[in-house]
Design an enzyme around this catalytic site. Structure first.
Site, short mmCIF file in Angstrom:
data_model
loop_
_atom_site.label_atom_id
_atom_site.label_comp_id
_atom_site.label_asym_id
_atom_site.label_seq_id
_atom_site.Cartn_x
_atom_site.Cartn_y
_atom_site.Cartn_z
N LYS A 1 0.86 -1.18 0.00
CA LYS A 1 0.00 0.00 0.00
C LYS A 1 0.89 1.23 0.00
CE LYS A 1 -3.76 2.29 2.54
NZ LYS A 1 -4.62 2.23 3.73
N LYS B 1 -2.19 -1.45 -3.70
CA LYS B 1 -2.99 -0.23 -3.69
C LYS B 1 -2.08 0.99 -3.71
CE LYS B 1 -6.46 2.00 -0.68
NZ LYS B 1 -7.20 1.91 0.59
#
Length: 327
Positions: A201, A253
């Protein structure tokens, strides 16, 4: 009169000549079962509220969220990911694991409504519930305390699993979070709860619309725990650690800006790869489409095909319902 054609025994255009042929030989396809709809449920409202930076996306009441979950079932989506928007926040995010906290109330309502017909996912992070907006608790110097945060994640994980979540989305990027939550779940006999680890992330300016959606209190950024967009190989290290700690699914992400990381993950991971087309990626397409600069429907489909082609088997996207109806 046309001249004689050159001798070209290999003509790749043969396989592009019509929609039917192109469909027949397509290597990448989208299916509703691969899509997950992220949704926001807000405490203290009587009707759904629009999110200005995310056209078409709402902050739901519990009742309207249940109706949305039923629409997801009808559309054949793979899952729904819940994010809570509480009225009250504090330093430790106590509402995150409270039995009457908005996210846990909503999880129970959705699970009661859809049972096992839809995979119910919960965001396991403190940022929506803390008055400082960080994904963990802070120490005396205002830094995110990794190990103290793990204790809060374990409590939150237990609450979400007991509320009915099939999947816990560990999005806080704390070291050791997967192992710590897995151990807490197993000790409580919650062996079947699936852990979706946000293994890679990255910090990003494209989270801005999401922060409006959850009414984030954050000042500054999360660069001390989210990954540096300049780096790629550390993602492999994070993925390997999460797999060793028992992650059932791993997440990359943002998706669109990290297609290379999705491809790297797909090469090494023995578990499914998920990717999150985040709020800013969604908002960019919507904004350009509203101005007539691009064909929004085509742009969304292209963007999701790119994510799928890179290797993601599961895609979280705010366009999930719209796309499912068009596939």
């Amino acid at each position: 009169m046309a001249g004689r054609s050159p001798l070209l025994p290999v003509r790749p255009r043969r396989l592009r000549q019509s929609p039917g042929v192109r469909r027949l030989v397509a290597q990448t396809r989208l299916h509703p079962a691969e899509l997950v709809l992220p949704v926001f449920v807000r405490e203290g409202i009587d009707e759904p509220q629009p999110i200005a930076a995310m056209p078409g996306v709402l902050q739901h009441t519990v009742e309207s969220l249940v109706a949305e979950a039923r629409r997801c079932v009808e559309a054949g989506l793979g899952g729904i990911m819940l994010f809570g928007v509480p009225v009250d926040k504090d330093a430790t995010g106590s509402g995150a694991d409270a039995d009457d906290g908005i996210l846990n109330v909503a999880l129970r309502a959705v699970r009661d409504a859809v049972g096992d017909d839809l995979v119910v996912m919960a965001d396991l992070c403190l940022d929506e519930f803390t008055d400082h907006g960080h994904c963990g608790v802070l120490d005396d110097e205002g830094r995110v305390d990794n190990d103290a945060t793990l204790e809060r994640y374990a409590a939150m994980g237990l609450a979400q699993a007991r509320a009915g979540a099939h999947v816990l989305g560990l999005s806080g990027m704390m070291d050791g979070q997967v192992a710590f939550v897995r151990e807490a779940l197993d000790e409580a006999g919650l062996h079947d709860t699936i852990l979706l680890a946000y293994a890679a992330k990255y910090t990003s300016a494209l989270y801005g619309p999401f922060r409006e959606a959850v009414q984030s209190s954050l000042v500054g950024d999360r660069a001390t725990y989210q990954q540096n967009p300049a780096n790629a190989t550390e993602s492999l290290r994070e993925i390997e650690l999460d797999l060793a700690e028992g992650a059932d699914i791993i997440m990359v992400k943002p998706a669109q800006t990290h297609l290379d990381i999705i491809a790297m993950a797909a090469e090494v991971s023995p578990v499914p790869i998920a990717a999150y087309q985040i709020s800013g990626e969604y908002a960019q397409i919507k904004a350009a489409a509203e101005r007539g600069w691009i064909d929004g429907d085509r742009a969304v489909m292209e963007s999701l095909l790119h994510i799928r082609r890179a290797g993601a088997q599961i895609i979280l996207t705010y366009s999930a319902l719209d796309v499912a109806h068009r596939i």
